[in-house]
Write a protein that holds these residues in place. Structure first.
Motif, PDB file in Angstrom:
ATOM      1  N   ALA A 233       0.816  -1.216   0.000  1.00  0.00           N
ATOM      2  CA  ALA A 233       0.000   0.000   0.000  1.00  0.00           C
ATOM      3  C   ALA A 233       0.850   1.267   0.000  1.00  0.00           C
ATOM      4  N   ARG A 234       2.096   1.169   0.429  1.00  0.00           N
ATOM      5  CA  ARG A 234       2.971   2.350   0.428  1.00  0.00           C
ATOM      6  C   ARG A 234       3.236   2.862  -0.982  1.00  0.00           C
ATOM      7  N   ASN A 235       3.149   1.962  -1.957  1.00  0.00           N
ATOM      8  CA  ASN A 235       3.304   2.360  -3.354  1.00  0.00           C
ATOM      9  C   ASN A 235       2.000   3.020  -3.780  1.00  0.00           C
ATOM     10  N   ARG A 236       2.020   4.293  -3.993  1.00  0.00           N
ATOM     11  CA  ARG A 236       0.799   5.057  -4.285  1.00  0.00           C
ATOM     12  C   ARG A 236       0.326   4.920  -5.737  1.00  0.00           C
ATOM     13  N   ASP A 237       1.181   4.434  -6.625  1.00  0.00           N
ATOM     14  CA  ASP A 237       0.823   4.330  -8.036  1.00  0.00           C
ATOM     15  C   ASP A 237      -0.211   3.234  -8.275  1.00  0.00           C
TER      16      ASP A 237
ATOM     17  N   SER B 203      -1.759   0.083  -9.988  1.00  0.00           N
ATOM     18  CA  SER B 203      -1.147  -1.102 -10.584  1.00  0.00           C
ATOM     19  C   SER B 203      -2.098  -2.272 -10.401  1.00  0.00           C
ATOM     20  N   GLU B 204      -2.328  -2.991 -11.488  1.00  0.00           N
ATOM     21  CA  GLU B 204      -3.183  -4.175 -11.385  1.00  0.00           C
ATOM     22  C   GLU B 204      -2.539  -5.228 -10.501  1.00  0.00           C
ATOM     23  N   SER B 205      -1.244  -5.435 -10.647  1.00  0.00           N
ATOM     24  CA  SER B 205      -0.591  -6.472  -9.849  1.00  0.00           C
ATOM     25  C   SER B 205      -0.597  -6.107  -8.368  1.00  0.00           C
ATOM     26  N   LYS B 206      -0.341  -4.845  -8.033  1.00  0.00           N
ATOM     27  CA  LYS B 206      -0.403  -4.417  -6.637  1.00  0.00           C
ATOM     28  C   LYS B 206      -1.812  -4.638  -6.091  1.00  0.00           C
ATOM     29  N   SER B 207      -2.811  -4.231  -6.845  1.00  0.00           N
ATOM     30  CA  SER B 207      -4.202  -4.389  -6.414  1.00  0.00           C
ATOM     31  C   SER B 207      -4.544  -5.859  -6.224  1.00  0.00           C
ATOM     32  N   TYR B 208      -4.082  -6.697  -7.152  1.00  0.00           N
ATOM     33  CA  TYR B 208      -4.336  -8.135  -7.051  1.00  0.00           C
ATOM     34  C   TYR B 208      -3.707  -8.711  -5.784  1.00  0.00           C
TER      35      TYR B 208
ATOM     36  N   GLY C 212      -8.035   1.950  -0.124  1.00  0.00           N
ATOM     37  CA  GLY C 212      -8.180   2.807  -1.295  1.00  0.00           C
ATOM     38  C   GLY C 212      -7.897   4.265  -1.000  1.00  0.00           C
ATOM     39  N   ALA C 213      -8.073   4.666   0.253  1.00  0.00           N
ATOM     40  CA  ALA C 213      -7.735   6.036   0.646  1.00  0.00           C
ATOM     41  C   ALA C 213      -6.220   6.204   0.785  1.00  0.00           C
ATOM     42  N   GLU C 214      -5.526   5.111   1.064  1.00  0.00           N
ATOM     43  CA  GLU C 214      -4.077   5.153   1.244  1.00  0.00           C
ATOM     44  C   GLU C 214      -3.317   4.988  -0.065  1.00  0.00           C
ATOM     45  N   THR C 215      -3.869   4.201  -0.967  1.00  0.00           N
ATOM     46  CA  THR C 215      -3.198   3.906  -2.224  1.00  0.00           C
ATOM     47  C   THR C 215      -4.249   3.633  -3.287  1.00  0.00           C
ATOM     48  N   GLU C 216      -3.913   3.903  -4.522  1.00  0.00           N
ATOM     49  CA  GLU C 216      -4.867   3.688  -5.604  1.00  0.00           C
ATOM     50  C   GLU C 216      -5.005   2.186  -5.892  1.00  0.00           C
ATOM     51  N   LEU C 217      -6.243   1.690  -5.818  1.00  0.00           N
ATOM     52  CA  LEU C 217      -6.519   0.277  -6.077  1.00  0.00           C
ATOM     53  C   LEU C 217      -7.452   0.138  -7.268  1.00  0.00           C
ATOM     54  N   GLU C 218      -7.220  -0.884  -8.050  1.00  0.00           N
ATOM     55  CA  GLU C 218      -8.095  -1.189  -9.175  1.00  0.00           C
ATOM     56  C   GLU C 218      -9.058  -2.292  -8.740  1.00  0.00           C
ATOM     57  N   TRP C 219     -10.346  -1.986  -8.768  1.00  0.00           N
ATOM     58  CA  TRP C 219     -11.385  -2.851  -8.227  1.00  0.00           C
ATOM     59  C   TRP C 219     -11.339  -4.271  -8.790  1.00  0.00           C
ATOM     60  N   ASN C 220     -11.310  -4.415 -10.105  1.00  0.00           N
ATOM     61  CA  ASN C 220     -11.357  -5.753 -10.705  1.00  0.00           C
ATOM     62  C   ASN C 220     -10.166  -6.610 -10.276  1.00  0.00           C
ATOM     63  N   ALA C 221      -8.975  -6.042 -10.303  1.00  0.00           N
ATOM     64  CA  ALA C 221      -7.778  -6.792  -9.903  1.00  0.00           C
ATOM     65  C   ALA C 221      -7.826  -7.122  -8.414  1.00  0.00           C
ATOM     66  N   TYR C 222      -8.271  -6.167  -7.600  1.00  0.00           N
ATOM     67  CA  TYR C 222      -8.377  -6.395  -6.156  1.00  0.00           C
ATOM     68  C   TYR C 222      -9.359  -7.529  -5.868  1.00  0.00           C
ATOM     69  N   LEU C 223     -10.526  -7.465  -6.480  1.00  0.00           N
ATOM     70  CA  LEU C 223     -11.548  -8.478  -6.222  1.00  0.00           C
ATOM     71  C   LEU C 223     -11.124  -9.849  -6.732  1.00  0.00           C
ATOM     72  N   LYS C 224     -10.468  -9.898  -7.876  1.00  0.00           N
ATOM     73  CA  LYS C 224      -9.970 -11.178  -8.374  1.00  0.00           C
ATOM     74  C   LYS C 224      -8.975 -11.767  -7.378  1.00  0.00           C
ATOM     75  N   GLY C 225      -8.067 -10.951  -6.884  1.00  0.00           N
ATOM     76  CA  GLY C 225      -7.117 -11.410  -5.875  1.00  0.00           C
ATOM     77  C   GLY C 225      -7.813 -11.842  -4.599  1.00  0.00           C
ATOM     78  N   TRP C 226      -8.804 -11.072  -4.170  1.00  0.00           N
ATOM     79  CA  TRP C 226      -9.546 -11.386  -2.947  1.00  0.00           C
ATOM     80  C   TRP C 226     -10.215 -12.759  -3.069  1.00  0.00           C
ATOM     81  N   LEU C 227     -10.884 -12.986  -4.183  1.00  0.00           N
ATOM     82  CA  LEU C 227     -11.546 -14.276  -4.393  1.00  0.00           C
ATOM     83  C   LEU C 227     -10.528 -15.416  -4.460  1.00  0.00           C
ATOM     84  N   ASP C 228      -9.392 -15.189  -5.106  1.00  0.00           N
ATOM     85  CA  ASP C 228      -8.350 -16.216  -5.157  1.00  0.00           C
ATOM     86  C   ASP C 228      -7.803 -16.512  -3.763  1.00  0.00           C
TER      87      ASP C 228
END
Length: 97
Positions: A13-17, A19-24, A72-88
């Motif tokens: 989360a420290r990486n503010r950019d 990224s799909e992989s970070k979100s995943y 999401g307030a701390e770092t930019e997250l991409e919903w689809n990648a985050y949710l895919k990772g969450w489900l995995d």
């Protein structure tokens, strides 16, 4: 186990950019944490069996929704990648049963 996972989420989360992989990977860790610490067996099974074709229609469990908003307030997250990772992450824990 949760302390190590929480530490990993915090480091990512420290990486503010954006990224799909970070979100995943953040989603993957949060899914593992939820399935290990908060969910009962039936909740885990229900979530692990979801086919994520349209992520826009899914809502996380209330406490996890709050975690997503805080992260999401701390770092930019991409919903689809985050949710895919969450489900995995949830599926990974279910497989241990």
């Amino acid at each position: 186990m949760s302390d190590i996972m929480t530490e990993m989420v915090e480091r990512l989360a420290r990486n503010r950019d954006a990224s799909e992989s970070k979100s995943y990977f953040i989603g993957l860790e949060r899914g593992r944490i939820w399935a290990s610490d908060d969910a009962d067996y039936f909740e885990m099974r229900e979530w692990s069996e979801l086919e994520a074709e349209n992520f826009d229609d899914l809502e996380l469990p209330p406490r996890e929704e709050l975690h997503f908003k805080v992260l999401g307030a701390e770092t930019e997250l991409e919903w689809n990648a985050y949710l895919k990772g969450w489900l995995d992450g949830v599926r990974e824990i279910v497989e241990t049963y």
